[in-house]
Enzyme design. Sequence first.
Site, PDB file in Angstrom:
ATOM      1  N   ARG A   1       0.791  -1.240   0.000  1.00  0.00           N
ATOM      2  CA  ARG A   1       0.000   0.000   0.000  1.00  0.00           C
ATOM      3  C   ARG A   1       0.820   1.285   0.000  1.00  0.00           C
ATOM      4  O   ARG A   1       0.249   2.375  -0.146  1.00  0.00           O
ATOM      5  CB  ARG A   1      -0.978   0.059   1.187  1.00  0.00           C
ATOM      6  CG  ARG A   1      -1.982  -1.069   1.235  1.00  0.00           C
ATOM      7  CD  ARG A   1      -3.220  -0.702   2.021  1.00  0.00           C
ATOM      8  NE  ARG A   1      -2.906  -0.211   3.353  1.00  0.00           N
ATOM      9  CZ  ARG A   1      -3.817   0.324   4.166  1.00  0.00           C
ATOM     10  NH1 ARG A   1      -5.069   0.447   3.771  1.00  0.00           N
ATOM     11  NH2 ARG A   1      -3.472   0.734   5.368  1.00  0.00           N
ATOM     12  N   ASP A   2       2.141   1.220   0.175  1.00  0.00           N
ATOM     13  CA  ASP A   2       2.932   2.460   0.154  1.00  0.00           C
ATOM     14  C   ASP A   2       4.287   2.211  -0.504  1.00  0.00           C
ATOM     15  O   ASP A   2       5.318   2.651  -0.007  1.00  0.00           O
ATOM     16  CB  ASP A   2       3.108   3.022   1.563  1.00  0.00           C
ATOM     17  CG  ASP A   2       3.568   4.483   1.550  1.00  0.00           C
ATOM     18  OD1 ASP A   2       3.342   5.170   0.532  1.00  0.00           O
ATOM     19  OD2 ASP A   2       4.162   4.928   2.548  1.00  0.00           O
ATOM     20  N   LEU A   3       4.277   1.493  -1.625  1.00  0.00           N
ATOM     21  CA  LEU A   3       5.518   1.251  -2.360  1.00  0.00           C
ATOM     22  C   LEU A   3       5.951   2.538  -3.048  1.00  0.00           C
ATOM     23  O   LEU A   3       5.185   3.146  -3.791  1.00  0.00           O
ATOM     24  CB  LEU A   3       5.302   0.147  -3.397  1.00  0.00           C
ATOM     25  CG  LEU A   3       6.555  -0.291  -4.152  1.00  0.00           C
ATOM     26  CD1 LEU A   3       7.550  -0.981  -3.227  1.00  0.00           C
ATOM     27  CD2 LEU A   3       6.178  -1.212  -5.312  1.00  0.00           C
TER      28      LEU A   3
ATOM     29  N   ASN B   1      11.127   3.511  -0.073  1.00  0.00           N
ATOM     30  CA  ASN B   1      10.950   2.230   0.601  1.00  0.00           C
ATOM     31  C   ASN B   1      11.639   1.082  -0.139  1.00  0.00           C
ATOM     32  O   ASN B   1      11.339  -0.084   0.131  1.00  0.00           O
ATOM     33  CB  ASN B   1       9.458   1.918   0.759  1.00  0.00           C
ATOM     34  CG  ASN B   1       8.783   2.864   1.739  1.00  0.00           C
ATOM     35  OD1 ASN B   1       9.443   3.463   2.579  1.00  0.00           O
ATOM     36  ND2 ASN B   1       7.474   3.006   1.623  1.00  0.00           N
TER      37      ASN B   1
ATOM     38  N   THR C   1       4.405  10.180   3.086  1.00  0.00           N
ATOM     39  CA  THR C   1       3.237   9.318   3.089  1.00  0.00           C
ATOM     40  C   THR C   1       2.022  10.110   3.546  1.00  0.00           C
ATOM     41  O   THR C   1       2.074  10.833   4.535  1.00  0.00           O
ATOM     42  CB  THR C   1       3.456   8.135   4.044  1.00  0.00           C
ATOM     43  OG1 THR C   1       4.580   7.388   3.586  1.00  0.00           O
ATOM     44  CG2 THR C   1       2.236   7.234   4.095  1.00  0.00           C
TER      45      THR C   1
END
Length: 259
Positions: A62-64, A68, A223
């Site tokens: 969900r937060d690639l 990261n 984010t």
Amino acid sequence: DISDFGKTAEGRFFFVMEFLDGMTLSSLVHRQGQQSPGRAVALTLQVARALAAAHELHIVHRDLKPDNVMVLQRPGNPDLVKVLDFGVARVQVDNESIGQTAAGIVVGTPQYMSPEQGRGLPLDARSDLYALGILGYEMLTGRVPFNDDNPMTVLQMHLRSEVPPMPPSVPPSVQNVIKKALDKEPGRRYQSAGEMMQHCQQVFAELSGGVGINVGGGGVPKTMIAPGPGMPGGPQMPPGMAPPPGMMPPGMAPPPGMM
């Protein structure tokens, strides 16, 4: 890798984690600019491999984003990729998420969010593959396809705007990988990370004359967590305890009292 965890005499929980000596993908692109098609495909393939391992355990990242993804230079194993920060990931069982974010809450980084993620819809593995398509596009061009000072404008661009053309120097076979991952309709994207890996393998072999690839072994958007109207905040960590830098590895239980 997390090799140990425990609790100090003072009552603080701790992790013992491997040290990653390398740079984030965002730093790599910032310093070196657009990458060669071969390197971009090789890195994309490794990220897809990591996502395949997560998706097999029903985990959606969900937060690639480039912040990261770590790229390590180890002897005999250059450009070794590590995917980090599963802090906002969700575990899916029978197409439903454990602890699923309520409808109307948008979690992620706008520049790397799929159209369905920007709309606050339930997500599956294909949303992560869209984000991976953004990473590939950024490696090949030096920029994200959609950007604006207003995060909501960026989300609308993901929903409605066409992906800007890539440079002519990017081979059509490589462009096709990115375009398929960035299709706005999930049903027309890669349906699994394994499918995307297979396509990347084929393209890399074409670029390298039939040689395969071993997939073993400043100014970055923050984010965004934007709750919808009337939505309560998420769970809090116990007093005096800092949250871990990422999720626990598969099959490893958190220390008592953490959850």
